[in-house]
Enzyme design. Structure first.
Site, PDB file in Angstrom:
ATOM      1  CG  PHE A  23      -1.966   0.561   1.647  1.00  0.00           C
ATOM      2  CD1 PHE A  23      -1.965   2.426   0.050  1.00  0.00           C
ATOM      3  CD2 PHE A  23      -1.413   1.785   3.028  1.00  0.00           C
ATOM      4  CE1 PHE A  23      -2.992   2.913   0.584  1.00  0.00           C
ATOM      5  CE2 PHE A  23      -2.636   2.668   3.487  1.00  0.00           C
ATOM      6  CZ  PHE A  23      -3.448   3.893   2.532  1.00  0.00           C
ATOM      7  CB  ILE A  50      13.690  -8.538   3.606  1.00  0.00           C
ATOM      8  CG1 ILE A  50      12.436  -8.572   4.872  1.00  0.00           C
ATOM      9  CG2 ILE A  50      13.623  -7.478   2.811  1.00  0.00           C
ATOM     10  CD1 ILE A  50      12.269  -7.440   5.498  1.00  0.00           C
ATOM     11  CG  LEU A 106       7.905   1.285   3.025  1.00  0.00           C
ATOM     12  CD1 LEU A 106       8.843   2.460   1.375  1.00  0.00           C
ATOM     13  CD2 LEU A 106       6.877   2.493   3.110  1.00  0.00           C
ATOM     14  CD  GLU A 136       3.495 -10.277   7.262  1.00  0.00           C
ATOM     15  OE1 GLU A 136       1.773 -10.390   6.888  1.00  0.00           O
ATOM     16  OE2 GLU A 136       3.723 -11.192   5.762  1.00  0.00           O
ATOM     17  CB  THR A 191       3.499   1.566  13.367  1.00  0.00           C
ATOM     18  OG1 THR A 191       2.432   2.694  14.054  1.00  0.00           O
ATOM     19  CG2 THR A 191       3.805   0.928  13.808  1.00  0.00           C
ATOM     20  CG  ASP A 192       0.786   6.015  15.387  1.00  0.00           C
ATOM     21  OD1 ASP A 192       0.439   4.739  15.040  1.00  0.00           O
ATOM     22  OD2 ASP A 192      -0.192   6.543  15.438  1.00  0.00           O
ATOM     23  CD  GLU A 193      -0.692   0.820  14.818  1.00  0.00           C
ATOM     24  OE1 GLU A 193      -0.457  -1.013  15.742  1.00  0.00           O
ATOM     25  OE2 GLU A 193      -1.441   0.645  14.090  1.00  0.00           O
ATOM     26  CE1 TYR A 237       2.435  -3.074  11.974  1.00  0.00           C
ATOM     27  CE2 TYR A 237       1.863  -2.312  13.257  1.00  0.00           C
ATOM     28  CZ  TYR A 237       1.884  -2.303  12.281  1.00  0.00           C
ATOM     29  OH  TYR A 237       2.571  -0.967  11.251  1.00  0.00           O
ATOM     30  CE  LYS A 275       7.333  -1.130  11.425  1.00  0.00           C
ATOM     31  NZ  LYS A 275       7.702  -1.971   9.879  1.00  0.00           N
ATOM     32  CG  LEU A 284     -12.040   1.370  10.005  1.00  0.00           C
ATOM     33  CD1 LEU A 284     -12.987   0.022  10.978  1.00  0.00           C
ATOM     34  CD2 LEU A 284     -12.269   2.675  11.029  1.00  0.00           C
ATOM     35  CG  ASN A 315     -12.573   2.809  15.477  1.00  0.00           C
ATOM     36  OD1 ASN A 315     -11.412   3.221  14.884  1.00  0.00           O
ATOM     37  ND2 ASN A 315     -12.091   2.160  15.932  1.00  0.00           N
ATOM     38  CE1 TYR A 337       5.361 -14.872   0.926  1.00  0.00           C
ATOM     39  CE2 TYR A 337       4.045 -15.447   2.183  1.00  0.00           C
ATOM     40  CZ  TYR A 337       5.273 -15.263   2.211  1.00  0.00           C
ATOM     41  OH  TYR A 337       6.048 -14.916   3.447  1.00  0.00           O
TER      42      TYR A 337
HETATM   43  P1  NAD Z   1       1.560  -3.473   3.249  1.00  0.00           P
HETATM   44  O1  NAD Z   1       0.723  -4.492   4.308  1.00  0.00           O
HETATM   45  O2  NAD Z   1       0.228  -2.892   2.060  1.00  0.00           O
HETATM   46  O3  NAD Z   1       2.253  -4.053   2.423  1.00  0.00           O
HETATM   47  C1  NAD Z   1       4.184  -4.907   2.645  1.00  0.00           C
HETATM   48  C2  NAD Z   1       4.872  -4.856   2.023  1.00  0.00           C
HETATM   49  O4  NAD Z   1       5.554  -5.776   2.150  1.00  0.00           O
HETATM   50  C3  NAD Z   1       3.983  -5.623   0.622  1.00  0.00           C
HETATM   51  O5  NAD Z   1       4.038  -5.540  -0.445  1.00  0.00           O
HETATM   52  C4  NAD Z   1       4.363  -7.368   1.260  1.00  0.00           C
HETATM   53  O6  NAD Z   1       4.900  -7.741  -0.382  1.00  0.00           O
HETATM   54  C5  NAD Z   1       5.584  -6.698   1.353  1.00  0.00           C
HETATM   55  N1  NAD Z   1       6.569  -8.076   2.287  1.00  0.00           N
HETATM   56  C6  NAD Z   1       5.988  -8.630   3.502  1.00  0.00           C
HETATM   57  N2  NAD Z   1       6.977  -9.656   4.120  1.00  0.00           N
HETATM   58  C7  NAD Z   1       8.175  -8.747   3.030  1.00  0.00           C
HETATM   59  C8  NAD Z   1       9.286 -10.007   3.202  1.00  0.00           C
HETATM   60  N3  NAD Z   1       9.551 -11.042   4.361  1.00  0.00           N
HETATM   61  N4  NAD Z   1      10.373  -9.477   2.243  1.00  0.00           N
HETATM   62  C9  NAD Z   1      10.333  -8.707   1.750  1.00  0.00           C
HETATM   63  N5  NAD Z   1       8.786  -8.001   0.641  1.00  0.00           N
HETATM   64  C10 NAD Z   1       7.701  -8.812   1.984  1.00  0.00           C
HETATM   65  O7  NAD Z   1       1.621  -2.690   4.746  1.00  0.00           O
HETATM   66  P2  NAD Z   1       2.148  -1.016   4.376  1.00  0.00           P
HETATM   67  O8  NAD Z   1       0.546  -0.378   4.909  1.00  0.00           O
HETATM   68  O9  NAD Z   1       2.180  -0.446   2.911  1.00  0.00           O
HETATM   69  O10 NAD Z   1       2.823  -0.384   5.688  1.00  0.00           O
HETATM   70  C11 NAD Z   1       4.086  -0.349   4.468  1.00  0.00           C
HETATM   71  C12 NAD Z   1       4.959  -0.198   6.303  1.00  0.00           C
HETATM   72  O11 NAD Z   1       4.458   0.934   6.172  1.00  0.00           O
HETATM   73  C13 NAD Z   1       4.996  -1.525   6.891  1.00  0.00           C
HETATM   74  O12 NAD Z   1       6.425  -0.972   7.795  1.00  0.00           O
HETATM   75  C14 NAD Z   1       3.814  -0.171   8.074  1.00  0.00           C
HETATM   76  O13 NAD Z   1       4.499  -1.188   9.751  1.00  0.00           O
HETATM   77  C15 NAD Z   1       4.692   1.059   7.805  1.00  0.00           C
HETATM   78  N6  NAD Z   1       3.315   1.705   8.160  1.00  0.00           N
HETATM   79  C16 NAD Z   1       2.154   1.329   7.724  1.00  0.00           C
HETATM   80  C17 NAD Z   1       1.042   2.335   8.412  1.00  0.00           C
HETATM   81  C18 NAD Z   1      -0.240   2.308   8.085  1.00  0.00           C
HETATM   82  O14 NAD Z   1      -1.224   3.406   8.348  1.00  0.00           O
HETATM   83  N7  NAD Z   1      -0.343   1.386   6.776  1.00  0.00           N
HETATM   84  C19 NAD Z   1       0.958   3.454   9.566  1.00  0.00           C
HETATM   85  C20 NAD Z   1       2.578   4.076   9.231  1.00  0.00           C
HETATM   86  C21 NAD Z   1       3.514   2.593   9.282  1.00  0.00           C
HETATM   87  P1  TYD Z   2      -6.998  -0.865  11.164  1.00  0.00           P
HETATM   88  O1  TYD Z   2      -7.417  -0.393   9.772  1.00  0.00           O
HETATM   89  O2  TYD Z   2      -7.007  -2.394  11.254  1.00  0.00           O
HETATM   90  O3  TYD Z   2      -4.983  -0.278  11.976  1.00  0.00           O
HETATM   91  P2  TYD Z   2      -4.529  -0.394  13.428  1.00  0.00           P
HETATM   92  O4  TYD Z   2      -5.312  -1.744  14.265  1.00  0.00           O
HETATM   93  O5  TYD Z   2      -3.583  -0.491  12.592  1.00  0.00           O
HETATM   94  O6  TYD Z   2      -5.930   1.104  14.108  1.00  0.00           O
HETATM   95  O7  TYD Z   2      -7.905  -0.821  12.189  1.00  0.00           O
HETATM   96  C1  TYD Z   2      -8.262   1.079  12.962  1.00  0.00           C
HETATM   97  C2  TYD Z   2      -9.103   0.619  13.440  1.00  0.00           C
HETATM   98  O8  TYD Z   2     -11.143   0.299  12.953  1.00  0.00           O
HETATM   99  C3  TYD Z   2      -8.915   0.095  14.851  1.00  0.00           C
HETATM  100  O9  TYD Z   2      -9.220   0.995  16.434  1.00  0.00           O
HETATM  101  C4  TYD Z   2      -9.727  -1.335  15.348  1.00  0.00           C
HETATM  102  C5  TYD Z   2     -10.681  -1.086  13.967  1.00  0.00           C
HETATM  103  N1  TYD Z   2     -11.407  -2.095  13.563  1.00  0.00           N
HETATM  104  C6  TYD Z   2     -12.992  -2.218  13.145  1.00  0.00           C
HETATM  105  O10 TYD Z   2     -13.134  -1.791  14.071  1.00  0.00           O
HETATM  106  N2  TYD Z   2     -13.438  -3.091  12.798  1.00  0.00           N
HETATM  107  C7  TYD Z   2     -12.343  -3.799  11.880  1.00  0.00           C
HETATM  108  O11 TYD Z   2     -12.447  -4.751  10.492  1.00  0.00           O
HETATM  109  C8  TYD Z   2     -11.830  -3.650  11.017  1.00  0.00           C
HETATM  110  C9  TYD Z   2     -10.057  -4.014  10.580  1.00  0.00           C
HETATM  111  C10 TYD Z   2     -10.689  -2.101  12.130  1.00  0.00           C
END
Ligand code: NAD
Ligand code: TYD
Length: 356
Positions: free
Chosen positions: A13, A62, A83, A86, A137-139, A162, A166, A202, A261, A353
């Site tokens: 993403f 990786i 990036l 999982e 992530t902020d988590e 998760y 991180k 979500l 939410n 995969y």
């Molecule tokens: P995503 O799950 O959409 O994409 C992850 C990508 O990493 C995929 O293309 C997957 O194929 C690849 N990948 C997974 N395991 C791998 C491995 N072992 N070797 C090589 N490639 C691998 O994730 P995202 O939401 O795009 O998040 C990207 C990064 O940003 C992550 O590190 C996540 O922790 C961080 N992040 C995400 C958010 C969010 O809201 N989505 C917020 C803050 C930080």
């Molecule tokens: P999510 O998109 O999984 O992100 P994160 O857990 O990393 O913040 O979830 C966002 C918020 O929405 C979180 O408080 C969990 C909630 N949630 C639901 O209530 N229902 C759902 O089906 C999902 C996926 C998330």
């Protein structure tokens, strides 16, 4: 000689937005996307840039150090934006070890590959190259109560497998900076939303469910709060930090945009009804409160004043604009949605995969 930047997780993403931005904005860079194509990685996300002269795709996990060695010796990267991860909390609750492998061990493998290539020199500040940029992530900071914001000084207190993975990878990145003088940078960002988001999170899950008139499963009381940032604003922040940030620094990135939410889900229902021409209130009827997620963090909210003051970054779109653009993208790309929910996209590339 062109600078080479490895972007890991570029088929996911956020990674696909970062790859697109860098390929288009920096023809003087060679962008090497290293991605294992897990369930979350999809080369369809990059159709519009895959033919560009400055773009290369390397399918690699990786965790496989032989592949990393080959890739690092072939391309000799000047920078790494990491990036690959999982990324879904619910999956981490079911299968924590997958998160330890990719997020912790995979990150350390990349750090080792960078260290081998760049050595242990202390690089001058400011210096864009070489650079190891870890996207986090902020988590990692844990949960907030009703008030307060995460700053760069907030102690780490991860609650989910998760966020624990991180947090651990952040610590390793920092430790490689301190111990081996690797030029590292970390950013900790809030929840992203936008196009190409896998429909397990979500916002894309609920858009997909509304399209298919399926229930909208709201966890617990629905009063959990997240700080939402448009993915293109995150990609812009990554670009800025990569080029202008200081080695060993961390920066928080957030949307100044907190939503409970249930309020967000109701807004989404309203916007979807308008776009789909539904009678007002149609989609809200799909809301179903379900059992809470274990260890569910109550509230995340970012103080993004450091990146704002030091680097001049701020979000460019309002939530209403970003959400409208996101919904439009999903409605215009129902084939993409169909393919990712059926797993069909993996067949396109014959790159199924293999589970470890
Ligand atoms: P995503 O799950 O959409 O994409 C992850 C990508 O990493 C995929 O293309 C997957 O194929 C690849 N990948 C997974 N395991 C791998 C491995 N072992 N070797 C090589 N490639 C691998 O994730 P995202 O939401 O795009 O998040 C990207 C990064 O940003 C992550 O590190 C996540 O922790 C961080 N992040 C995400 C958010 C969010 O809201 N989505 C917020 C803050 C930080
Ligand atoms: P999510 O998109 O999984 O992100 P994160 O857990 O990393 O913040 O979830 C966002 C918020 O929405 C979180 O408080 C969990 C909630 N949630 C639901 O209530 N229902 C759902 O089906 C999902 C996926 C998330």
């Amino acid at each position: 000689m062109k600078k080479t930047i490895i972007i890991t997780g570029g088929a996911g993403f956020i990674g696909s937005h970062v790859v697109r931005l860098f390929v288009n904005k920096y023809p003087e860079y060679r962008i090497v996307n290293v991605d294992a194509l897990t369930y979350a990685g999809n080369l369809e996300n990059l159709r519009d840039v895959e033919a560009a002269d400055n773009y290369i795709f390397e399918k690699a996990d990786i965790l496989h150090t032989d592949d990393l060695e080959r890739i690092f010796s072939t391309y000799q990267p000047d920078g790494i934006i990491h990036l690959a991860a999982e990324s879904h909390v619910d999956r981490s609750i079911l299968s924590p070890l997958d998160f330890v492998y990719t997020n912790v061990v995979g990150t350390v493998n990349l750090l080792n590959a960078a260290k081998k290539l760049w050595g242990s020199t202390l690089y001058p500040q400011p210096s864009t190259f070489p650079r190891f940029y870890h996207v986090s992530t902020d988590e990692v900071y844990g949960a907030l109560g009703e008030t307060g914001l995460f700053t760069e000084e907030t102690p780490y207190s991860p609650n989910s497998p998760y966020s624990a993975s991180k947090a651990s990878s952040d610590h390793f990145v920092r430790a490689y900076g301190e111990t081996y003088h690797l030029p590292v940078i970390i950013t900790n960002c809030s929840n992203n939303y936008g196009s190409h988001h896998f429909p397990e999170k979500l916002i894309p899950l609920f858009i997909n469910n509304i399209i298919h008139k399926k229930p909208l499963p709201v966890y617990g009381d629905g009063l959990y709060t997240r700080d939402w940032l448009f993915v293109k604003d995150h990609a812009a922040a990554i670009d800025l930090v990569f080029h202008k940030g200081n080695n060993l620094a961390t920066y928080n990135i957030g949307g100044f945009n907190e939503w409970k939410n249930i309020d967000l889900v109701k807004l989404l229902c309203k916007l979807m009804d308008e776009k789909l021409g539904n009678v007002k209130g149609t989609s809200e009827k799909l809301i179903a409160y379900i059992k809470d997620r274990p260890g569910h963090d109550r509230r995340y909210a970012i103080d993004a004043s450091k990146i704002n003051k030091e680097l001049g970054w701020k979000p460019s779109v309002t939530f209403e604009e970003g959400l409208a653009q996101t919904i439009d993208w999903y409605l215009e790309n129902t084939e993409w949605l169909k393919n990712v929910t059926s797993g069909e996209y993996t067949k396109y590339y014959d790159l199924q995969y293999t589970k470890r």
